[in-house]
Design an enzyme around this catalytic site. Sequence first.
Site, PDB file in Angstrom:
ATOM      1  N   CYS A 195      30.353 -10.180  48.260  1.00  0.00           N
ATOM      2  CA  CYS A 195      30.226  -9.316  46.722  1.00  0.00           C
ATOM      3  C   CYS A 195      30.313  -8.031  45.698  1.00  0.00           C
ATOM      4  O   CYS A 195      30.409  -7.659  45.218  1.00  0.00           O
ATOM      5  CB  CYS A 195      28.854  -9.370  46.454  1.00  0.00           C
ATOM      6  SG  CYS A 195      28.164 -11.318  46.688  1.00  0.00           S
ATOM      7  N   HIS A 206      26.601 -16.626  45.926  1.00  0.00           N
ATOM      8  CA  HIS A 206      25.781 -15.399  45.731  1.00  0.00           C
ATOM      9  C   HIS A 206      25.744 -15.657  44.259  1.00  0.00           C
ATOM     10  O   HIS A 206      25.996 -15.757  43.446  1.00  0.00           O
ATOM     11  CB  HIS A 206      26.351 -14.362  46.860  1.00  0.00           C
ATOM     12  CG  HIS A 206      25.796 -14.670  48.337  1.00  0.00           C
ATOM     13  ND1 HIS A 206      26.520 -13.534  48.784  1.00  0.00           N
ATOM     14  CD2 HIS A 206      25.864 -15.564  49.122  1.00  0.00           C
ATOM     15  CE1 HIS A 206      26.638 -13.597  50.152  1.00  0.00           C
ATOM     16  NE2 HIS A 206      26.092 -14.460  49.563  1.00  0.00           N
ATOM     17  N   GLU A 251      25.698 -12.251  42.646  1.00  0.00           N
ATOM     18  CA  GLU A 251      26.564 -11.158  42.146  1.00  0.00           C
ATOM     19  C   GLU A 251      27.540 -12.538  41.566  1.00  0.00           C
ATOM     20  O   GLU A 251      27.702 -12.818  40.313  1.00  0.00           O
ATOM     21  CB  GLU A 251      26.919 -10.704  42.748  1.00  0.00           C
ATOM     22  CG  GLU A 251      26.083  -9.734  43.644  1.00  0.00           C
ATOM     23  CD  GLU A 251      24.909 -10.549  44.775  1.00  0.00           C
ATOM     24  OE1 GLU A 251      25.565 -11.015  44.925  1.00  0.00           O
ATOM     25  OE2 GLU A 251      25.202  -9.167  45.139  1.00  0.00           O
ATOM     26  N   CYS A 295      26.446  -7.666  49.497  1.00  0.00           N
ATOM     27  CA  CYS A 295      27.296  -8.088  50.666  1.00  0.00           C
ATOM     28  C   CYS A 295      28.357  -7.695  50.718  1.00  0.00           C
ATOM     29  O   CYS A 295      28.944  -7.397  49.691  1.00  0.00           O
ATOM     30  CB  CYS A 295      26.894  -9.735  51.405  1.00  0.00           C
ATOM     31  SG  CYS A 295      28.622 -10.159  49.935  1.00  0.00           S
TER      32      CYS A 295
END
Lengths: 339, 339
Positions: free
Chosen positions: B113, B52, B54, B104
């Site tokens: 994350c 992701h 992040e 998330c």
Amino acid sequence: MVNDEFYLSLALKEAWKYQGLTYPNPSVGALILDRDGKILSIAAHKRANEAHAELNAAAEAFYELSKEKAILNIKDPFKLHSYLLKNHNNLFRNFTIYVTLEPCSHIGKTPSCATLIKELGFKRVVIGSMDINKAASGGADILEKAGIEVKVGVLKKECDLLIEPFKKWQKGKPFIFFKLAQTQNGAVTGGVISSLKSRELVHKLRDRIDLLVIGGNTVRVDRPILDCRLIDSKKAPDVLIFTKNPESIDRSIPLFNVKNRNVFVESSLKRIFSYKFVMIEGGEGMLNAAKDMIDWFLLFISPKFSLKDNLKSTISLKRLHFFSLDDDIVVWNKVINDF
Amino acid sequence: MVNDEFYLSLALKEAWKYQGLTYPNPSVGALILDRDGKILSIAAHKRANEAHAELNAAAEAFYELSKEKAILNIKDPFKLHSYLLKNHNNLFRNFTIYVTLEPCSHIGKTPSCATLIKELGFKRVVIGSMDINKAASGGADILEKAGIEVKVGVLKKECDLLIEPFKKWQKGKPFIFFKLAQTQNGAVTGGVISSLKSRELVHKLRDRIDLLVIGGNTVRVDRPILDCRLIDSKKAPDVLIFTKNPESIDRSIPLFNVKNRNVFVESSLKRIFSYKFVMIEGGEGMLNAAKDMIDWFLLFISPKFSLKDNLKSTISLKRLHFFSLDDDIVVWNKVINDF
């Protein structure tokens, strides 16, 4: 990657917003990082006789750090320069400044930016292009002699392209650009195409240029005033109406009655070469007549689609920069003649 | 002004580069500032099952600070997550992260994350959109309960628009976009128009979509393969050839012989609704036949001018984002049907 190129590209982007509007000065952008690497300001030179990019960036950074509102009201560049020298209180110690063009060394219509950077205590200066103007160059030397770390030539190609108009003016040559507005599918007719902010930028450019060239057909069909009313400016450039039939132009239309303007109706474009900063507006005929003498091409693209035709031409262009203005995309292109 | 909007806009810009390529995931961008406000990394989610935004931003920031090259070779998101948790050594203490979408909360195909941000010791999280996916939402709650300062809704409109495809997929609806390449003056015919990088992006999109729709006329004239060879992918989307005369299509052309592909030749576009992510390629006829079902419009604009015609349509578009790819401008537009 967050590096020197990244920061200088942000300064470049800011400079391009004022492309053409700084005539006869070059477009310049600057960015200041504090001693810890935080961005404090991104600024540009906006207009001749107003503050240079470095001075605007320093003033913005000073406000960011001090929150002293007094500085926001100082417009005169000499006063701004003096205010900073008097009040900086070592706030800028060990900061870094990115500038797309070598900071000027001389005191002209504004004070020397190299001196400002030196006096404020910057530790590092990152420069894109070196100044080609003999009177103003030498800024990097002043900085290096003061013990400041100077890095030159970052994004050199991009920074050199930014000041192409300035280079022509320095050589005593005219800088000529064609301006066109079209829909996203390329249609160039059918009423007002671009957004209000785009049209305001065109009026700002009209306010700065010294000659506006327009095709006779556009004059006959649109009967435009070609003034700078959208930005409340009383200035208006001289106009050259280019037409095979000069006698066919109706001289009672408003553009002939704008104050402080000379209007020429001619079947040749030679007159362009007695001016320095020239914008050409018009359609397919005008573009194809002028395409061998144009330096740059300025295109406004609206989001609309339409059923109208596009403008046909074999002109060869290389994109220099583009940005957003309201709903429009504004694209500066360079004409490539040696294709 | 260098503020939260500025930093989030840099994260947004990064996310848009991978628009569509993250299917069935949303496009997300992230930016990390150290405790002094210096930008350490700008990253995006690039593809489903990969890290992701992040996590990518944290990995990039970790490398920036530690210069430990080991982290650059870790591709598996679980391993990357574990590596950071094990080796962060409080490097991220009091940092700020900007994310275009709520981090998330759940462990799915990649680790959570929100947990990563909490464990790394971030002080402040600035979020654009709140997650609409029930399984993944709740990240902001986790962060707030951990005592982290959370600011939500910065550039909300822009961040919401970024994930419109994802919103449709979440509702079980297809997301449909039309792709077109044209010259700067709007010409849409005359050989290859866009740059290699633009065509590579189209092949990446073909690699991710599950249905490619194309006009029968384009198939007859160009005899395209419609595969993903430019990015060395063996995947190829199903193809729907839309034509009034299905029997007129030559079934010996290469596109019918691509492995793992279904090809349909039909006089209706109804089949689109049994797919989730659909790209339509074609010309004027295809656009005007499909314009009421299209969500977005992807336009590649090359710098060239030509003597060919533009594509005519009354489709109403609002520009969402544009960026540079080699010499081309890539524009994502939203179709406005309630005009």
